[in-house]
Design a protein around this motif. Structure first.
Motif, PDB file in Angstrom:
ATOM      1  N   UNK A  11       0.750  -0.870  -0.157  1.00  0.00           N
ATOM      2  CA  UNK A  11       0.507   0.395  -0.058  1.00  0.00           C
ATOM      3  C   UNK A  11       1.626   1.457  -0.203  1.00  0.00           C
ATOM      4  N   UNK A  12      -0.087   2.334  -0.525  1.00  0.00           N
ATOM      5  CA  UNK A  12       1.015   3.577  -0.675  1.00  0.00           C
ATOM      6  C   UNK A  12       0.357   4.700   0.723  1.00  0.00           C
ATOM      7  N   UNK A  13       1.996   5.332   1.656  1.00  0.00           N
ATOM      8  CA  UNK A  13       1.331   5.828   3.109  1.00  0.00           C
ATOM      9  C   UNK A  13       1.945   7.338   1.880  1.00  0.00           C
ATOM     10  N   UNK A  14       1.230   7.669   2.504  1.00  0.00           N
ATOM     11  CA  UNK A  14       2.105  10.021   2.883  1.00  0.00           C
ATOM     12  C   UNK A  14       2.114  10.118   3.874  1.00  0.00           C
ATOM     13  N   UNK A  15       3.414  10.189   4.076  1.00  0.00           N
ATOM     14  CA  UNK A  15       3.556  11.373   6.045  1.00  0.00           C
ATOM     15  C   UNK A  15       3.286  12.767   5.510  1.00  0.00           C
ATOM     16  N   UNK A  16       2.650  12.487   6.692  1.00  0.00           N
ATOM     17  CA  UNK A  16       2.498  14.049   7.000  1.00  0.00           C
ATOM     18  C   UNK A  16       3.778  14.910   7.174  1.00  0.00           C
ATOM     19  N   UNK A  17       3.277  16.096   6.418  1.00  0.00           N
ATOM     20  CA  UNK A  17       4.684  17.271   5.792  1.00  0.00           C
ATOM     21  C   UNK A  17       4.174  18.667   6.579  1.00  0.00           C
ATOM     22  N   UNK A  22      -4.278  23.139  16.266  1.00  0.00           N
ATOM     23  CA  UNK A  22      -4.531  22.378  17.358  1.00  0.00           C
ATOM     24  C   UNK A  22      -3.688  21.224  16.734  1.00  0.00           C
ATOM     25  N   UNK A  23      -3.026  20.469  15.623  1.00  0.00           N
ATOM     26  CA  UNK A  23      -2.697  19.454  15.518  1.00  0.00           C
ATOM     27  C   UNK A  23      -0.949  19.825  16.316  1.00  0.00           C
ATOM     28  N   UNK A  24      -0.261  21.103  15.711  1.00  0.00           N
ATOM     29  CA  UNK A  24       0.800  20.830  16.177  1.00  0.00           C
ATOM     30  C   UNK A  24       0.861  20.832  18.408  1.00  0.00           C
ATOM     31  N   UNK A  25      -0.292  21.737  18.056  1.00  0.00           N
ATOM     32  CA  UNK A  25      -0.188  21.547  19.933  1.00  0.00           C
ATOM     33  C   UNK A  25      -0.303  20.205  20.783  1.00  0.00           C
ATOM     34  N   UNK A  52      -4.109  30.431   6.469  1.00  0.00           N
ATOM     35  CA  UNK A  52      -3.972  29.419   7.158  1.00  0.00           C
ATOM     36  C   UNK A  52      -2.456  29.809   7.295  1.00  0.00           C
ATOM     37  N   UNK A  53      -2.705  29.000   9.063  1.00  0.00           N
ATOM     38  CA  UNK A  53      -1.296  29.035   9.337  1.00  0.00           C
ATOM     39  C   UNK A  53      -0.579  27.047   9.483  1.00  0.00           C
ATOM     40  N   UNK A  54       0.063  27.064   8.841  1.00  0.00           N
ATOM     41  CA  UNK A  54       0.475  24.892   8.792  1.00  0.00           C
ATOM     42  C   UNK A  54       1.991  24.967   9.664  1.00  0.00           C
ATOM     43  N   UNK A  55       2.502  24.743  10.290  1.00  0.00           N
ATOM     44  CA  UNK A  55       3.791  24.387  10.661  1.00  0.00           C
ATOM     45  C   UNK A  55       4.024  22.591  10.174  1.00  0.00           C
ATOM     46  N   UNK A  56       5.430  22.801   9.545  1.00  0.00           N
ATOM     47  CA  UNK A  56       6.244  21.555   9.109  1.00  0.00           C
ATOM     48  C   UNK A  56       7.012  20.414   9.904  1.00  0.00           C
ATOM     49  N   UNK A  57       6.644  19.997   9.517  1.00  0.00           N
ATOM     50  CA  UNK A  57       6.665  18.521  10.613  1.00  0.00           C
ATOM     51  C   UNK A  57       8.612  18.915  11.307  1.00  0.00           C
ATOM     52  N   UNK A  58       9.063  19.208  10.344  1.00  0.00           N
ATOM     53  CA  UNK A  58      10.566  18.723  10.654  1.00  0.00           C
ATOM     54  C   UNK A  58      10.771  20.685  11.533  1.00  0.00           C
ATOM     55  N   UNK A  59       9.495  21.430  11.466  1.00  0.00           N
ATOM     56  CA  UNK A  59       9.727  22.962  12.716  1.00  0.00           C
ATOM     57  C   UNK A  59       9.347  22.203  14.281  1.00  0.00           C
TER      58      UNK A  59
END
Length: 82
Positions: A11-17, A22-25, A52-59
């Motif tokens: 199966x093909x999966x994609x990791x969130x970037x 709220x998810x970051x919190x 929208x504000x997004x936080x990169x996974x590496x941050x």
């Protein structure tokens, strides 16, 4: 990313970037208001996509890593002064 499930099917999966505030919190174990404050104070890197504000996974990883480094330094200072 290609992975295999328990039945042996690929199966093909994609990791969130990118994550919302709220998810970051949730990931860092803080409330959204504190997370917004950390973003505003440039302690957590974020990007704007339109309104929208997004936080990169590496941050998020970098922020947690910095907390760990700061904790070690604080612990070492406490041992020297205690």
């Amino acid at each position: 990313m290609l992975s295999t499930d328990v039945s042996g099917k690929e199966k093909f999966t994609v990791e969130r970037q990118m994550y919302t505030i709220p998810e970051t919190a949730y990931l860092i174990g803080m409330k959204s208001t504190k997370t917004r404050e950390l973003i505003r104070d440039k302690k957590i890197f974020s990007v704007r996509i339109g309104r929208s504000v997004r936080v990169p996974a590496n941050a998020i990883e970098e922020f947690i890593g910095q907390l760990e480094k700061d904790s070690v330094v604080d612990a070492e200072k406490g041992l020297k002064h205690g």
